[in-house]
Design a protein around this motif. Structure first.
Motif, PDB file in Angstrom:
ATOM      1  N   PHE B  28       0.757  -0.871   0.241  1.00  0.00           N
ATOM      2  CA  PHE B  28       0.376   0.002   0.305  1.00  0.00           C
ATOM      3  C   PHE B  28       0.961   1.130  -0.200  1.00  0.00           C
ATOM      4  O   PHE B  28       0.832   1.930  -0.898  1.00  0.00           O
ATOM      5  CB  PHE B  28      -0.946   0.121   1.159  1.00  0.00           C
ATOM      6  CG  PHE B  28      -2.441  -0.384   1.255  1.00  0.00           C
ATOM      7  CD1 PHE B  28      -3.074  -0.848   0.106  1.00  0.00           C
ATOM      8  CD2 PHE B  28      -2.292  -1.113   2.174  1.00  0.00           C
ATOM      9  CE1 PHE B  28      -4.295  -1.351  -0.599  1.00  0.00           C
ATOM     10  CE2 PHE B  28      -3.479  -2.157   1.883  1.00  0.00           C
ATOM     11  CZ  PHE B  28      -4.504  -2.263   0.860  1.00  0.00           C
ATOM     12  N   GLN B  30       4.537   1.119  -0.885  1.00  0.00           N
ATOM     13  CA  GLN B  30       4.881   1.880  -2.037  1.00  0.00           C
ATOM     14  C   GLN B  30       3.763   2.158  -3.041  1.00  0.00           C
ATOM     15  O   GLN B  30       4.122   3.050  -4.078  1.00  0.00           O
ATOM     16  CB  GLN B  30       5.430  -0.072  -2.356  1.00  0.00           C
ATOM     17  CG  GLN B  30       6.368   0.320  -2.155  1.00  0.00           C
ATOM     18  CD  GLN B  30       7.136  -1.353  -2.494  1.00  0.00           C
ATOM     19  OE1 GLN B  30       6.239  -2.440  -2.553  1.00  0.00           O
ATOM     20  NE2 GLN B  30       8.439  -1.578  -3.114  1.00  0.00           N
ATOM     21  N   ALA B  31       2.640   1.729  -3.192  1.00  0.00           N
ATOM     22  CA  ALA B  31       1.927   2.694  -4.743  1.00  0.00           C
ATOM     23  C   ALA B  31       1.278   3.682  -3.994  1.00  0.00           C
ATOM     24  O   ALA B  31       1.606   4.301  -5.338  1.00  0.00           O
ATOM     25  CB  ALA B  31       0.531   1.792  -3.991  1.00  0.00           C
ATOM     26  N   TYR B  34       4.692   4.852  -6.120  1.00  0.00           N
ATOM     27  CA  TYR B  34       4.610   4.769  -7.572  1.00  0.00           C
ATOM     28  C   TYR B  34       3.690   5.550  -8.112  1.00  0.00           C
ATOM     29  O   TYR B  34       3.939   6.438  -9.211  1.00  0.00           O
ATOM     30  CB  TYR B  34       5.148   3.036  -7.506  1.00  0.00           C
ATOM     31  CG  TYR B  34       5.570   2.085  -7.475  1.00  0.00           C
ATOM     32  CD1 TYR B  34       7.021   2.625  -7.292  1.00  0.00           C
ATOM     33  CD2 TYR B  34       5.007   1.246  -6.942  1.00  0.00           C
ATOM     34  CE1 TYR B  34       7.793   1.905  -7.174  1.00  0.00           C
ATOM     35  CE2 TYR B  34       6.173  -0.147  -6.562  1.00  0.00           C
ATOM     36  CZ  TYR B  34       7.412   0.101  -6.453  1.00  0.00           C
ATOM     37  OH  TYR B  34       8.695  -0.458  -6.664  1.00  0.00           O
ATOM     38  N   CYS B 285      -1.599   2.720  -9.984  1.00  0.00           N
ATOM     39  CA  CYS B 285      -1.142   3.188  -9.037  1.00  0.00           C
ATOM     40  C   CYS B 285      -2.413   4.407  -8.702  1.00  0.00           C
ATOM     41  O   CYS B 285      -2.485   4.515  -7.180  1.00  0.00           O
ATOM     42  CB  CYS B 285       0.640   3.514  -8.345  1.00  0.00           C
ATOM     43  SG  CYS B 285       0.913   1.961  -7.704  1.00  0.00           S
TER      44      CYS B 285
END
Lengths: 319, 313
Positions: B28, B30-31, B34, B285
């Motif tokens: 989550f 990282q999303a 990104y 993302c």
């Protein structure tokens, strides 16, 4: 209700007209009785219609699974096959790989449900009954997973698993152990949330008595608290079994088949594959057999344990 | 002793927290990161583009379409499912004969509950593949076949179901057909839920109402329904999440997963297409983050609206 005593033998039985009430209210209640009878009929009519709408499609799928292909095309609607074509099942089981997918699903499920229940209750227990810095933070972290859509995490999750597989192949894509751990992680939110409220309600006195008797913290958990939480464990266990058996998005994302490797996919993927392939193979009866095989075991288990399943799932939602 | 507690707590939490952090929290987080880049997913090339992806979201025709389809399900799935479930629960619990002891539930209500619950234990994929066959647009499909037999549908012009992008009441027909499956599969479960809630209402409330001369409709609408308020609001929240998750049906049942001609596109299908077919991970993302924000706002809103003083009994 219980204050009305019936002389023995005169007790009103369901299906018979009710005993007449006091004469002063006779007219009103006779009108009501008529309305009641009409309404009773209407209720049954509607309920039967809905029951048929639920059962008929299921029955149609199961029955079509026993037809051969020409019969599926010739007599698509009939509910009684000419002959029981068991070969559809052997074909779906073997050529459609559903047998292997079935066993994969079971294998993953045994591991993931066991671990979900164990780790989920451990975390919930500690969070519910011990004070320590960060308690609230960890609890809310688990809780936040309830609202976030899985699709958001899809891309990084895929990448994380892929990278992990380079270091530890057993935890890489298309591996059972990886899928087990992913299922556990994604089931923890609800399991912790549910078991947390359960452990809160358990009495302190028993825990204190056990501690006085010299039980360690973990012994107190495994031999006293966990058995006492059994109703909660059953509810959430049913919830997790059904939820993980029915998973399709996580396996579709993480269990893509690799050429040259054994097919490790689960049954939901097998069904999707079968339904896509059948388009150009037109093996309709094989597809029906596949759906039947994915459907019947769960339905049979449900029929046997319907009371527990119903109360378990509704408790899971309304808590 | 204190030391022992600390070790015990750490020991019990270590594994679950580690798994959860790695497989849920970290993706989550990282999303979100990104979503600020133009990462394509398959290369290492990754540039920080700030809020560009989010700006792009607002001018994206497809996203706008998908958003309104999500809203459609969000309104209709809970509405129809709860209405039907309440109606069935009402018939089941109030539809029986009436005698001195009050109004009875219908005969065989246990059996009805078992049957109506069937779809709940089946997976969405099984349901989707099954309904794919039921909805087939030739005489082999269950519905088209039956209707052709009784002459309601012309064999040359069958119902298209999930391949039908023509609007009905301003919404593509395919969405209505998917909605029907969602309601079909959910109504039984919520009926059981409402029935259980109805049965936990104390009998003496009903006896008092009966003494006051209330009939079954009065009793239902003035006593049962208000007392079910809490359960209904919980059901509403849950169905809201289910409505956001119609992706399984779209994925299995519609042509090119969101078709025909993007008529059944929803957030999740656009996201998956953007990420895994078009290879625009960064943009995908951003869609995910937008969906998450939307979900959280919605959950908060629903809880706020449905919250009210509890009735204790």
């Amino acid at each position: 209700m219980s204050t009305v005593t019936h002389p023995s033998g005169e007790r009103a039985r369901p299906g018979r007209p009710a005993p007449r009430p006091a004469p002063s209210r006779g007219l009103v209640s006779r009108g009501r009785e008529l309305g009641g009878r009409f309404f009773n009929g209407f209720s049954h009519l509607f309920l039967v219609v809905w029951a048929v709408m639920v059962i008929y499609p299921l029955l149609w799928v199961v029955m079509s699974a026993f037809k051969d292909d020409s019969e599926v095309i010739r007599e698509p609607l009939s509910l009684i096959p000419d002959k029981l074509h068991w070969d559809n099942f052997t074909r779906a089981w073997g050529e459609g790989h559903l047998g292997a997918f079935f066993l994969n699903t079971l294998l993953v499920l045994v591991g993931s449900v066991f671990l979900t229940m164990l780790l989920g209750s451990m975390a919930a227990y500690v969070l519910a009954r011990y004070e320590f810095p960060g308690n609230r933070l960890i609890y809310y972290m688990f809780l936040s997973g309830l609202t976030l859509p899985i699709y958001l995490a899809a891309v990084p999750l895929f990448k994380g698993v892929y990278n992990m597989g380079i270091v530890l192949p057993l935890l890489g894509p298309n591996r059972h152990l990886m899928l087990i751990l992913v299922y556990v992680a994604w089931s923890l939110s609800f399991t912790v949330f549910f078991m947390h409220s359960f452990f809160r309600t358990l009495p302190d006195s028993i825990a204190e008595a056990a501690m006085v008797d010299g039980a360690s913290h973990s012994r107190l958990f495994f031999s006293i608290m966990l058995p006492m939480a059994k109703p909660g464990l059953i509810s959430i266990g049913i919830f997790n079994v059904l939820g993980q058996w029915n998973q399709w998005y996580l396996p579709t994302l993480l269990m893509q088949s690799v050429a040259g490797e054994p097919k490790n996919q689960v049954i939901a993927q097998g069904l999707i594959e079968l339904s896509v392939n059948q388009g150009y193979k037109s093996d309709w009866s094989g597809l029906f057999a596949g759906v039947t095989m994915a459907m019947l075991p769960v339905l049979i288990v449900y029929i046997v344990f319907q009371r527990q399943v119903q109360s378990g799932l509704t408790a899971g939602v309304s808590k | 002793m204190r030391h022992g507690v600390a070790r015990f707590v750490t020991g019990f939490l270590a594994l679950p927290v580690a798994l959860y952090l790695f497989y849920v929290v970290w993706p989550f987080a990282q999303a979100a990161g990104y979503s600020l880049t133009n990462w394509g997913g398959y290369s290492d090339k990754q540039e920080f583009v700030g809020l560009d992806n989010y700006v792009r979201l607002f001018s994206d025709e497809l996203i706008r379409k998908a958003f309104w389809h999500n809203v459609f399900f969000l309104v209709t799935v809970p509405l129809f499912t709860i209405a039907l479930a309440l109606f069935l629960a009402f018939l089941l619990n109030v539809g029986g004969r009436e005698d001195r002891a009050g109004i009875r539930g219908v005969f065989g209500s246990g059996l009805y509950k078992v049957i109506f619950f069937f779809p709940q234990v089946l997976s969405l994929v099984v349901i989707a593949v099954m309904w794919q066959q039921i909805y087939r647009s030739d005489n082999q499909g269950l519905i088209n076949g039956l209707l052709m037999k009784i002459g309601l549908v012309d064999a040359d012009n069958p119902i298209g179901f999930t391949a039908d992008p023509e609007p009905f009441l301003g919404v593509p027909a395919v969405l209505w057909w998917l909605l029907f499956i969602a309601v079909w599969s959910g109504a039984g479960f919520y009926m059981v839920l409402f029935s259980a809630a109805m049965q936990s209402i104390p009998k003496d409330i009903y006896e008092a109402a009966l003494l006051d001369g209330a009939g079954r409709f009065d009793t239902f609408f003035r006593i049962t329904l208000p007392l079910l308020r809490d359960t209904i609001s919980v059901a509403w929240v849950y169905l809201g999440f289910i409505a956001l998750d119609m992706y399984a049906l779209v994925f299995v049942m519609t042509p090119s997963q969101g078709g025909p001609n993007h008529a059944s596109e929803i957030f999740a299908s656009v996201l998956n297409f953007t990420a895994f077919q078009k290879g625009q991970f960064g943009y995908a993302c951003a869609m995910g983050v937008a969906l998450a924000i939307f979900t959280i706002l919605l959950a908060a809103l629903q809880l706020r609206i449905t919250r009210r003083e509890r009735i204790e009994y």
